[in-house]
Design a protein around this motif. Structure first.
Motif, mmCIF file in Angstrom:
data_model
loop_
_atom_site.group_PDB
_atom_site.id
_atom_site.type_symbol
_atom_site.label_atom_id
_atom_site.label_comp_id
_atom_site.label_asym_id
_atom_site.label_seq_id
_atom_site.Cartn_x
_atom_site.Cartn_y
_atom_site.Cartn_z
ATOM 1 N N SER A 1 0.860 -1.192 0.000
ATOM 2 C CA SER A 1 0.000 0.000 0.000
ATOM 3 C C SER A 1 0.889 1.232 0.000
ATOM 4 O O SER A 1 2.105 1.140 -0.143
ATOM 5 C CB SER A 1 -0.919 -0.002 1.224
ATOM 6 N N GLY A 2 0.283 2.395 0.183
ATOM 7 C CA GLY A 2 1.048 3.648 0.225
ATOM 8 C C GLY A 2 0.943 4.399 -1.087
ATOM 9 O O GLY A 2 0.777 3.806 -2.147
ATOM 10 N N CYS A 3 1.060 5.734 -0.991
ATOM 11 C CA CYS A 3 1.019 6.588 -2.190
ATOM 12 C C CYS A 3 2.004 6.106 -3.240
ATOM 13 O O CYS A 3 1.761 6.200 -4.440
ATOM 14 C CB CYS A 3 1.429 8.012 -1.827
ATOM 15 N N GLY A 4 3.170 5.616 -2.778
ATOM 16 C CA GLY A 4 4.215 5.218 -3.718
ATOM 17 C C GLY A 4 3.863 3.958 -4.481
ATOM 18 O O GLY A 4 4.419 3.701 -5.553
ATOM 19 N N CYS A 5 2.944 3.137 -3.957
ATOM 20 C CA CYS A 5 2.658 1.830 -4.559
ATOM 21 C C CYS A 5 2.156 1.960 -5.996
ATOM 22 O O CYS A 5 2.827 1.545 -6.948
ATOM 23 C CB CYS A 5 1.676 1.061 -3.679
ATOM 24 N N SER A 6 0.971 2.554 -6.167
ATOM 25 C CA SER A 6 0.439 2.667 -7.533
ATOM 26 C C SER A 6 1.314 3.568 -8.395
ATOM 27 O O SER A 6 1.395 3.386 -9.615
ATOM 28 C CB SER A 6 -1.005 3.178 -7.513
ATOM 29 N N ALA A 7 2.010 4.542 -7.774
ATOM 30 C CA ALA A 7 2.866 5.456 -8.547
ATOM 31 C C ALA A 7 4.048 4.714 -9.173
ATOM 32 O O ALA A 7 4.306 4.851 -10.368
ATOM 33 C CB ALA A 7 3.369 6.595 -7.647
ATOM 34 N N VAL A 8 4.782 3.910 -8.379
ATOM 35 C CA VAL A 8 5.964 3.245 -8.953
ATOM 36 C C VAL A 8 5.571 2.083 -9.861
ATOM 37 O O VAL A 8 6.251 1.819 -10.855
ATOM 38 C CB VAL A 8 6.997 2.788 -7.887
ATOM 39 N N VAL A 9 4.453 1.398 -9.551
ATOM 40 C CA VAL A 9 4.015 0.309 -10.437
ATOM 41 C C VAL A 9 3.571 0.892 -11.790
ATOM 42 O O VAL A 9 3.934 0.385 -12.846
ATOM 43 C CB VAL A 9 2.891 -0.537 -9.783
ATOM 44 N N THR A 10 2.813 1.989 -11.745
ATOM 45 C CA THR A 10 2.321 2.591 -12.995
ATOM 46 C C THR A 10 3.454 3.238 -13.780
ATOM 47 O O THR A 10 3.655 2.934 -14.965
ATOM 48 C CB THR A 10 1.238 3.652 -12.683
ATOM 49 N N TYR A 11 4.187 4.150 -13.138
ATOM 50 C CA TYR A 11 5.215 4.905 -13.870
ATOM 51 C C TYR A 11 6.456 4.057 -14.163
ATOM 52 O O TYR A 11 7.269 4.410 -15.010
ATOM 53 C CB TYR A 11 5.608 6.175 -13.100
ATOM 54 N N GLY A 12 6.628 2.953 -13.449
ATOM 55 C CA GLY A 12 7.728 2.033 -13.738
ATOM 56 C C GLY A 12 7.236 0.911 -14.635
ATOM 57 O O GLY A 12 7.199 1.032 -15.865
ATOM 58 N N HIS A 13 6.767 -0.151 -14.005
ATOM 59 C CA HIS A 13 6.396 -1.379 -14.698
ATOM 60 C C HIS A 13 5.370 -1.205 -15.830
ATOM 61 O O HIS A 13 5.603 -1.632 -16.968
ATOM 62 C CB HIS A 13 5.848 -2.349 -13.644
ATOM 63 N N LEU A 14 4.235 -0.561 -15.546
ATOM 64 C CA LEU A 14 3.150 -0.535 -16.536
ATOM 65 C C LEU A 14 3.471 0.334 -17.747
ATOM 66 O O LEU A 14 3.214 -0.044 -18.888
ATOM 67 C CB LEU A 14 1.833 -0.091 -15.876
ATOM 68 N N ILE A 15 4.036 1.501 -17.494
ATOM 69 C CA ILE A 15 4.409 2.388 -18.616
ATOM 70 C C ILE A 15 5.510 1.715 -19.440
ATOM 71 O O ILE A 15 5.514 1.810 -20.680
ATOM 72 C CB ILE A 15 4.863 3.774 -18.079
ATOM 73 N N ASN A 16 6.429 1.010 -18.789
ATOM 74 C CA ASN A 16 7.453 0.263 -19.531
ATOM 75 C C ASN A 16 6.812 -0.794 -20.437
ATOM 76 O O ASN A 16 7.207 -0.936 -21.602
ATOM 77 C CB ASN A 16 8.436 -0.414 -18.571
ATOM 78 N N ARG A 17 5.831 -1.508 -19.907
ATOM 79 C CA ARG A 17 5.136 -2.520 -20.726
ATOM 80 C C ARG A 17 4.429 -1.853 -21.910
ATOM 81 O O ARG A 17 4.391 -2.405 -23.012
ATOM 82 C CB ARG A 17 4.102 -3.284 -19.881
ATOM 83 N N MET A 18 3.877 -0.680 -21.671
ATOM 84 C CA MET A 18 3.215 0.061 -22.756
ATOM 85 C C MET A 18 4.242 0.503 -23.805
ATOM 86 O O MET A 18 4.003 0.379 -25.009
ATOM 87 C CB MET A 18 2.478 1.265 -22.162
ATOM 88 N N ARG A 19 5.366 0.993 -23.343
ATOM 89 C CA ARG A 19 6.424 1.419 -24.278
ATOM 90 C C ARG A 19 6.912 0.242 -25.122
ATOM 91 O O ARG A 19 7.297 0.420 -26.271
ATOM 92 C CB ARG A 19 7.587 2.045 -23.500
#
Lengths: 338, 338
Positions: free
Chosen positions: A278-296
């Motif tokens: 949990s935590g503000c950082g959770c969805s932020a690092v998963v989205t801006y790291g892992h998910l955006i990378n998968r999109m790229r």
């Protein structure tokens, strides 16, 4: 522009020009390690307090996102950010360092998508060329403020979640290449009467479902519109409740892949995180790291990120209040060049 | 749309369709009493805690602003609000009661104009028909959280300020009659190294001046453009510093009338408020009560409200940090019918 009752459609397609994620050592041992920009070996980051360390996380993420976007901080008009600390001090102090005009926001762990929704809205309406959205959390500072100091070593029930040490930031731009922000749905506060701060997932699940329903209704689409839908940090307990509620509300989630950021960042077999992250950082690092990378990489074309937040304070809990929750959803699509 | 580096000009002229202000008994004994919608005789508002009383202040102000605008809460798309409580619980819990999609914001006492600026920008960009902006503070809940419980009876230095018990709310609309929001300037975080939480005015004055300078530069106007400029809650000490800084920066403030909300709400002769008033509720109730009433009467045609905020937390102060400050400015003009 407004679509339905509580959603925005961004017809000018604001671009996510650059992102950055900065995490602590524990997150660096999880399955998404290769997706983070910086992994710190020491969770104190050579600072004198956890709170000062948390501020450095977001400062580093913000600076790196600006750099990755090929910009200087002087070119960025607005910084929209917040965090879990009282008076969002991590973000306010980072805004002092960055010297970018600052809009402080608070939506607990939904702050990641609240800030991205606002940044996209500001850029879409030609109110900024470049806006920075970011958020952060630190396991030790958050545990200390909301629960017990980590040194105390209190036992946690299996419904508890582990706060992510991490910060994620994104630059939203009116031009350039990258994933585009296509819409956002702003959530209502939903409170189902849960009072246990060690069971946030159960408290937040109804808010996530309420916002998803509103999103599909406002945009007149179905879950199958997206390749992937992720909730913020419901973790195991909340995810299961959300799945049940979605079924009950006859939302055809079988059309798409549905995951939860709180279940992606740690390895349940080797990392003791109870229900998940949990935590503000959770969805932020998963989205801006892992998910955006998968999109790229072309693995995801369209996704909906539904960040969830529990809007309690230790004081409201002590005064016997239940836990009001909220969720904000933002849809991101691969850009034309991708 | 963006004007200059950090300002927005609202070309569609969003209208302030309705406002409401709710205050406590001490504010009801001050010189602006006749401008408030509701004056409570008891600062507990028949609630069990100060925090619960603070929540009721903003709930009442929000409901009355919606009513005064001739609307129902179902017609309002977004509620943008925040307060000084940890995790902005007053606003989050009010958002639960109102059930309006909620964007939580935090800018300490600058929250009044941060929320109005965002509401105006959302309406201006056709992202909402109706948006609610509001904020609140309660003397006892704020004193307890940031300083000492009032029962402790600690002495205060003459630079200290008295937190207003009050809430102000406004409905911003894309149609209708009333004062219009014409522009906003979002402030940077400014920190001049002041560490004394009993001297907020001195800490905030440089932020107010920085935002005013940015506003005049971005819009290419001079102070004489306005009949009245008010800062949020610098009070006596901060106001004098701001006047000196404005002179030093060669800003011709003699062209206009310059006042401070923190010096308007109490009677220095009969009310013990040291340097003056502060709190999120201060600029909110002075603006949405007294100033908007003067505008409706035709006494003011154009005004600039520069709400100031000190972004510290008790913890950042205890860790030896200085006080970062911010100010957001919003210009309001009499509408066509006025």
């Amino acid at each position: 522009m407004l679509k339905g009752h509580q959603s925005w459609v961004f017809e000018n397609k604001p671009v996510i020009l650059g992102t950055a994620t900065v995490v602590g050592p524990f997150e660096g041992r999880g399955p998404l390690a290769k997706d983070f920009s910086i992994i710190h070996g020491d969770s104190m980051l050579e600072e004198k307090s956890w709170e000062k360390a948390e501020k450095v996380l977001i400062e580093e993420a913000a600076k790196l996102a600006i750099e990755n976007a090929g910009l200087t901080k002087e070119q960025v008009q607005f910084y929209i950010g917040g965090d879990l600390m009282n008076q969002i001090i991590s973000s306010s102090f980072a805004a002092r360092t960055l010297s970018i005009p600052f809009l402080g926001v608070f939506g607990a762990c939904s702050t990641s998508m609240e800030s991205l929704a606002l940044a996209a809205m500001i850029v879409n309406s030609k109110s900024a060329h470049y806006a920075l959205a970011g958020t952060c959390s630190h396991n030790a500072s958050v545990e200390k403020q909301f629960r017990y100091p980590t040194e105390y070593g209190s036992q946690k029930p299996p419904t508890a979640q582990y706060t992510v040490t991490g910060a994620g930031a994104a630059i939203v731009s009116d031009k350039g290449e990258g994933p585009v922000v296509t819409s956002a749905t702003i959530g209502r506060v939903i409170d189902m009467g849960i009072t246990d701060p060690f069971n946030m997932g159960a408290a937040m699940a109804p808010a996530a479902v309420d916002t998803m329903e509103a999103h599909f209704r406002d945009l007149n689409i179905q879950p199958g519109h997206y390749d992937l839908i992720v909730t913020g940090d419901l973790s195991k307990v909340g995810y299961e409740i959300a799945c049940e509620l979605l079924k009950k509300h006859k939302i055809p989630m079988q059309q798409t892949e549905y995951k939860d950021c709180g279940m992606m960042i740690y390895d349940y077999d080797t990392q003791m995180v109870q229900s998940g992250a949990s935590g503000c950082g959770c969805s932020a690092v998963v989205t801006y790291g892992h998910l955006i990378n998968r999109m790229r990489k072309g693995e995801i074309k369209r996704m909906l990120v539904v960040a969830t937040g529990a809007l309690l304070s230790p004081l409201s809990f002590q005064q016997g209040e239940t836990i009001p929750c909220i969720a904000h959803a933002v849809s991101i699509e691969a850009g034309r060049d991708m």
